[in-house]
Design an enzyme around this catalytic site. Structure first.
Site, PDB file in Angstrom:
ATOM      1  N   ASP A  21     -54.215  35.406  22.948  1.00  0.00           N
ATOM      2  CA  ASP A  21     -54.053  34.310  23.909  1.00  0.00           C
ATOM      3  C   ASP A  21     -55.302  33.431  23.888  1.00  0.00           C
ATOM      4  O   ASP A  21     -56.389  33.884  24.218  1.00  0.00           O
ATOM      5  CB  ASP A  21     -53.825  34.922  25.305  1.00  0.00           C
ATOM      6  CG  ASP A  21     -53.749  33.856  26.382  1.00  0.00           C
ATOM      7  OD1 ASP A  21     -53.552  32.671  26.030  1.00  0.00           O
ATOM      8  OD2 ASP A  21     -53.885  34.219  27.570  1.00  0.00           O
ATOM      9  N   ASN A  23     -55.724  30.431  25.615  1.00  0.00           N
ATOM     10  CA  ASN A  23     -56.025  29.592  26.775  1.00  0.00           C
ATOM     11  C   ASN A  23     -55.929  30.338  28.111  1.00  0.00           C
ATOM     12  O   ASN A  23     -55.856  29.723  29.169  1.00  0.00           O
ATOM     13  CB  ASN A  23     -55.117  28.358  26.794  1.00  0.00           C
ATOM     14  CG  ASN A  23     -53.660  28.723  27.042  1.00  0.00           C
ATOM     15  OD1 ASN A  23     -53.299  29.905  26.982  1.00  0.00           O
ATOM     16  ND2 ASN A  23     -52.832  27.737  27.341  1.00  0.00           N
ATOM     17  N   ASP A  25     -53.612  32.179  29.671  1.00  0.00           N
ATOM     18  CA  ASP A  25     -52.452  32.224  30.571  1.00  0.00           C
ATOM     19  C   ASP A  25     -51.635  33.501  30.378  1.00  0.00           C
ATOM     20  O   ASP A  25     -50.528  33.624  30.908  1.00  0.00           O
ATOM     21  CB  ASP A  25     -51.558  30.978  30.385  1.00  0.00           C
ATOM     22  CG  ASP A  25     -50.920  30.932  29.004  1.00  0.00           C
ATOM     23  OD1 ASP A  25     -51.265  31.782  28.149  1.00  0.00           O
ATOM     24  OD2 ASP A  25     -50.081  30.038  28.766  1.00  0.00           O
ATOM     25  N   ASP A  29     -50.810  32.530  21.622  1.00  0.00           N
ATOM     26  CA  ASP A  29     -50.539  31.148  21.232  1.00  0.00           C
ATOM     27  C   ASP A  29     -51.244  30.795  19.922  1.00  0.00           C
ATOM     28  O   ASP A  29     -51.925  31.630  19.327  1.00  0.00           O
ATOM     29  CB  ASP A  29     -50.963  30.199  22.367  1.00  0.00           C
ATOM     30  CG  ASP A  29     -52.379  30.495  22.835  1.00  0.00           C
ATOM     31  OD1 ASP A  29     -53.251  30.744  21.983  1.00  0.00           O
ATOM     32  OD2 ASP A  29     -52.619  30.522  24.081  1.00  0.00           O
ATOM     33  N   ASP A  98     -40.715  31.264  10.209  1.00  0.00           N
ATOM     34  CA  ASP A  98     -39.424  31.895  10.454  1.00  0.00           C
ATOM     35  C   ASP A  98     -38.370  30.791  10.494  1.00  0.00           C
ATOM     36  O   ASP A  98     -38.574  29.764  11.139  1.00  0.00           O
ATOM     37  CB  ASP A  98     -39.460  32.628  11.811  1.00  0.00           C
ATOM     38  CG  ASP A  98     -38.752  33.970  11.756  1.00  0.00           C
ATOM     39  OD1 ASP A  98     -37.566  33.980  11.413  1.00  0.00           O
ATOM     40  OD2 ASP A  98     -39.392  34.988  12.074  1.00  0.00           O
ATOM     41  N   ASP A 201     -33.970  34.319   9.077  1.00  0.00           N
ATOM     42  CA  ASP A 201     -33.432  35.203  10.109  1.00  0.00           C
ATOM     43  C   ASP A 201     -31.924  35.445   9.931  1.00  0.00           C
ATOM     44  O   ASP A 201     -31.161  34.495   9.725  1.00  0.00           O
ATOM     45  CB  ASP A 201     -33.686  34.522  11.462  1.00  0.00           C
ATOM     46  CG  ASP A 201     -33.380  35.404  12.649  1.00  0.00           C
ATOM     47  OD1 ASP A 201     -34.127  36.358  12.873  1.00  0.00           O
ATOM     48  OD2 ASP A 201     -32.400  35.118  13.364  1.00  0.00           O
ATOM     49  N   GLU A 247     -33.658  38.113   5.945  1.00  0.00           N
ATOM     50  CA  GLU A 247     -33.296  39.323   6.693  1.00  0.00           C
ATOM     51  C   GLU A 247     -31.834  39.580   6.339  1.00  0.00           C
ATOM     52  O   GLU A 247     -30.953  38.815   6.728  1.00  0.00           O
ATOM     53  CB  GLU A 247     -33.470  39.084   8.190  1.00  0.00           C
ATOM     54  CG  GLU A 247     -33.345  40.359   8.982  1.00  0.00           C
ATOM     55  CD  GLU A 247     -33.202  40.120  10.483  1.00  0.00           C
ATOM     56  OE1 GLU A 247     -33.412  41.063  11.245  1.00  0.00           O
ATOM     57  OE2 GLU A 247     -32.858  38.997  10.898  1.00  0.00           O
ATOM     58  N   HIS A 317     -41.346  43.080  14.344  1.00  0.00           N
ATOM     59  CA  HIS A 317     -41.204  42.838  15.782  1.00  0.00           C
ATOM     60  C   HIS A 317     -39.907  43.404  16.356  1.00  0.00           C
ATOM     61  O   HIS A 317     -39.695  43.345  17.565  1.00  0.00           O
ATOM     62  CB  HIS A 317     -41.277  41.335  16.045  1.00  0.00           C
ATOM     63  CG  HIS A 317     -40.110  40.608  15.434  1.00  0.00           C
ATOM     64  ND1 HIS A 317     -39.940  40.489  14.067  1.00  0.00           N
ATOM     65  CD2 HIS A 317     -39.039  40.008  15.992  1.00  0.00           C
ATOM     66  CE1 HIS A 317     -38.821  39.842  13.826  1.00  0.00           C
ATOM     67  NE2 HIS A 317     -38.254  39.526  14.972  1.00  0.00           N
ATOM     68  N   ASP A 318     -39.020  43.915  15.502  1.00  0.00           N
ATOM     69  CA  ASP A 318     -37.754  44.486  15.982  1.00  0.00           C
ATOM     70  C   ASP A 318     -37.744  46.011  15.932  1.00  0.00           C
ATOM     71  O   ASP A 318     -36.734  46.626  16.264  1.00  0.00           O
ATOM     72  CB  ASP A 318     -36.582  44.012  15.112  1.00  0.00           C
ATOM     73  CG  ASP A 318     -36.315  42.524  15.249  1.00  0.00           C
ATOM     74  OD1 ASP A 318     -36.636  41.955  16.313  1.00  0.00           O
ATOM     75  OD2 ASP A 318     -35.797  41.930  14.285  1.00  0.00           O
TER      76      ASP A 318
END
Ligand code: GLC
Ligand code: CA
Length: 547
Positions: A21, A23, A25, A29, A98, A201, A247, A317-318
């Protein structure tokens, strides 16, 4: 035009929401990524695959895109993105974006228009009349990957639209030539801005059988799949020194040459799933990992002709983290186990993908019900509560092994608050083990998993035996050891990885006994320099060059 640079590339996957991150929050990012470019460079990787950063209402964390030509506000601006690409290219790192074009977000302007019956965009999506009296039943029995029917009824028009994922992810109609041209234009837009390739994807879902007959076979590598990808390759991919990885549910070693042989002109490579399904039964429930099956699946991919490039990944990520899945109870040997997995993976003839955090041995995390964030997990809970609430404790247990959430906890940079990922409370639970497992600590120890990955990547780079050589399993039926030989122009390497947290005897195959050899990589300081019958220690991993 094509140098096929991906054959000698190692690729690092970034899931931007959980990487860094910039910034404060609590959400990862692009500026966060920019701040870590030197770290990425230090790994020795050649390219980054960046999960989606386009504008999105985030029903599925960016896999639902509402504007393909701009950056999501939470992640920054197009200028930030340009700075990131520049920074990558200056460091010799390529960028794979992606490409999510089986579906868009329902907030994409095409879909908003498409909802109107007479719009020229109506045919950008798949609208059908329902079955039964008054058309109140979905057009067929297709299921959404996120639970429930794959069709949503639209009151206004009295028709149903298809969504193979969430109802906020309507499927595009690839049979419409305008849609196909839009996709090619999007790709060329990003190529012209400097991207080096795409990860496509759920790409094998794009072509649906005419008349939409029941059954998932009707949309997996459908009737026009090859034609449409070939066309996209002609209009876009082939014009650049690019690489693509699809994929590819439905592409197997038996039919892979039809899709990825260099002569075909479709995609360069695919991600397969067969090696990721071994520790599941019925596709969903956790089962015991079977090393023999696993090795044999990978060996099938290794046996493809030289004009087909396999890929290898243990995480993305899956998927839950690889450590708890593949090496049993590692106890205090987490990093040694990670090294064993890294060793078996990194010297195959394949393009390896390393997922953020894999290089430091991040693990699964325990989640209470309210801590799960992924739409897939939430939908499962919703359904179980509705139809069989008594199962909830069991389902929570299953999800604590299987959920995609495990891969999405914030990257563990240091022992500081929030694991150094952010200065504010992150959007997603931080794994409480960040005090022991983090990059800062791994950097300090020469013998860390992180430094082992660096060595493995360095040894791989430019090494013809690894990139081009033949492959042969050693003891394919052995349940504890993953060992194989690679050979190219008389040069050989032998790779040995003990997958068990116990000592295991390894007999050197007759033909290799006492050959001259050089130990080039190992995860114990006093590893045997000579190739002889040996007792491997817990998760011991060894790589020898032979003459
Ligand atoms: C792919 C992505 C996954 C996403 C799905 C729908 O499987 O990897 O994260 O949910 O497609 O776009
Ligand atoms: Ca942020």
């Amino acid at each position: 035009m094509k140098t096929r640079w991906y054959k000698d590339a190692v690729i690092y996957q970034i899931y931007p929401r959980s990487f860094c991150d910039g910034n404060g929050d609590g959400i990862g990012d692009i500026r966060g990524i920019v701040s870590k470019l030197d770290y990425i460079k230090s790994l020795g990787v050649d390219a980054v695959w960046l999960s989606p950063v386009y504008k999105s209402p985030n029903d599925d964390n960016g896999y639902d895109i509402s504007d393909y030509r701009d950056i999501m506000d939470e992640f920054g601006t197009l200028d930030d993105w340009k700075e990131m690409v520049k920074g990558m290219h200056e460091r010799g790192i390529k960028l794979i974006m992606d490409l999510v074009v089986n579906h868009t977000s329902d907030e994409h302007k095409w879909f908003i228009e498409s909802r109107k019956n007479n719009s020229e965009y109506r045919d950008y999506y798949i609208w059908q009349k329902g079955r039964g009296k008054n058309g109140k039943k979905p057009p067929n029995n297709w299921k959404s990957s996120f639970v429930g029917p794959a069709w949503e009824y639209d009151k206004e028009s009295g028709e149903w639209y298809l969504h193979l994922f969430s109802k906020k992810q309507p499927d595009l109609n690839w049979d419409n030539p305008k849609v196909r041209q839009e996709v090619a234009d999007i790709c060329n837009y990003w190529f012209d801005l400097g991207v080096d390739g795409f990860r496509c994807d759920v790409i094998t879902y794009i072509s649906k059988k005419e008349g939409y007959p029941n059954g998932s076979a009707s949309y997996t590598v459908g009737p026009h799949y090859h034609e449409y990808i070939h066309e996209l390759n002609e209009r876009s991919f082939s014009k650049y020194d690019s690489m693509t990885v699809g994929e590819a549910i439905g592409i197997t070693p038996d039919n892979a040459t039809e899709s990825i042989d260099e002569s075909v002109g479709e995609m360069d490579t695919v991600f397969s799933f067969d090696h990721m399904q071994i520790d599941y039964k019925y596709g969903f429930l956790p089962a015991k990992f079977n090393l023999v099956k696993y090795k044999n699946i990978l060996a099938r991919w290794q046996s493809l002709p030289k004009t087909c490039q396999p890929t290898i990944y243990l995480e993305n990520h899956d998927q839950p983290r690889c450590l708890p899945r593949f090496v049993g109870d590692y106890k205090d040997k987490r990093e040694k186990a990670g090294m064993s997995l890294a060793t078996a993976m990194m010297f195959l003839r394949a393009t390896p993908y390393i997922y953020q955090g894999q290089e430091i041995g991040m693990t699964n995390c325990h989640f209470e019900e309210e801590e799960f964030k992924d739409i897939a997990s939430l939908r499962v809970f919703e359904l179980v509560k509705k139809i069989c609430p008594i199962l909830m404790p069991y389902v929570k247990k299953v999800m604590n092994r299987r959920a995609r959430d495990h891969a999405r906890t914030p990257m563990q940079w240091s022992a500081d608050k929030y694991a150094g990922f952010s200065t504010a409370e992150p959007w997603m639970k931080v794994n409480p083990n960040y005090k022991e497992i983090n990059v800062e600590d791994s950097e300090k120890r020469e013998d860390s998993l992180l430094n082992y990955y660096r060595k493995a990547i360095r040894y791989r780079k430019g090494n013809e035996v690894i990139i081009k050589g033949g492959f042969e399993l050693v003891y394919p039926e052995d349940k504890r050891i993953f060992a194989y030989m690679r050979e190219y122009n008389g040069k050989k390497i032998l790779v040995i990885a003990n997958y068990k947290n116990k000592t295991v005897k390894f007999r050197v195959p007759e033909k290799l006994l006492y050959t001259d050899c050089k130990l080039v990589l190992s995860n114990y300081a006093d590893a045997p320099q000579k190739l002889d019958n040996m007792t491997l220690r817990e998760y011991e991993a060894l790589v020898y060059e032979l003459d």
